[in-house]
Design an enzyme around this catalytic site. Sequence first.
Site, PDB file in Angstrom:
ATOM      1  N   HIS A   1      33.103  50.081  43.283  1.00 30.84           N
ATOM      2  CA  HIS A   1      32.213  51.242  43.340  1.00 30.84           C
ATOM      3  C   HIS A   1      31.910  51.687  44.767  1.00 30.84           C
ATOM      4  CE1 HIS A   1      30.508  49.368  39.414  1.00 30.84           C
ATOM      5  NE2 HIS A   1      31.538  50.146  39.145  1.00 30.84           N
TER       6      HIS A   1
ATOM      7  N   LYS B   1      25.788  47.438  52.175  1.00 28.57           N
ATOM      8  CA  LYS B   1      25.235  46.451  51.245  1.00 28.57           C
ATOM      9  C   LYS B   1      25.268  45.062  51.871  1.00 28.57           C
ATOM     10  CE  LYS B   1      26.804  48.894  47.140  1.00 28.57           C
ATOM     11  NZ  LYS B   1      27.656  48.871  45.961  1.00 28.57           N
TER      12      LYS B   1
ATOM     13  N   TYR C   1      21.392  42.197  46.177  1.00 31.19           N
ATOM     14  CA  TYR C   1      21.888  42.975  47.304  1.00 31.19           C
ATOM     15  C   TYR C   1      20.858  43.972  47.800  1.00 31.19           C
ATOM     16  CZ  TYR C   1      23.507  46.085  43.482  1.00 31.19           C
ATOM     17  OH  TYR C   1      23.600  46.872  42.361  1.00 31.19           O
TER      18      TYR C   1
ATOM     19  N   ASP D   1      34.845  51.411  34.484  1.00 29.89           N
ATOM     20  CA  ASP D   1      35.538  50.710  35.565  1.00 29.89           C
ATOM     21  C   ASP D   1      37.022  50.527  35.261  1.00 29.89           C
ATOM     22  OD1 ASP D   1      33.195  50.578  36.999  1.00 29.89           O
ATOM     23  OD2 ASP D   1      32.742  48.516  36.433  1.00 29.89           O
TER      24      ASP D   1
END
Length: 184
Positions: free
Chosen positions: A64, A73, A133, A171
């Site tokens: 992503h 991140k 995260y 996905d």
Amino acid sequence: MGKITVTKCPIEGLYIIEPTVFKDERGYFVETYNQNDMKEAGLDMVFVQDNQSMSKKGILRGLHFQKEHPQGKLVRVIRGAVYDVAVDLRKGSATYGQWHGLELSAENQKQFYVSEGFAHGYLVLSDEAEFCYKVTDFYHPGDEGGILWNDPDIGIEWPLPEEEISLLERDRNWKTLKDTQVHF
């Protein structure tokens, strides 16, 4: 109290961060984030949101990215283990389309900083994993993009056989990098 070890990965913009873990017979203590230590290591990003997810073995989340609002991140695992991957999507980068992966686990306490301009994903290796995260921009609904997790031109070497990997339909249906319009 903490202090961290920061290792640059072969792809610019990716860093492995290892905090100092203090262990004794009672357990352990670790400072998972200290802005001063990060700045001292040359990492001066500002985080605006923390996220956490739990997934079962074989779940692959990714690959992503946010199109107009890219996120840096800082990722880590607090229970279990995952194989974490970043793919360079920065146009003009000498490493465009290349990937880097590593195992993150509650045991090894490693963290992975993925700068803006990368696709990101992870595969759960343990029975369950809790993944945390911090991100440098807020999530913007409708801004998410992705690339195919098994794009042959990228060639990510996932550590589980394909028949053991489970993905959301979304996905499973992302396009290859070649067929994706990315503007970083």
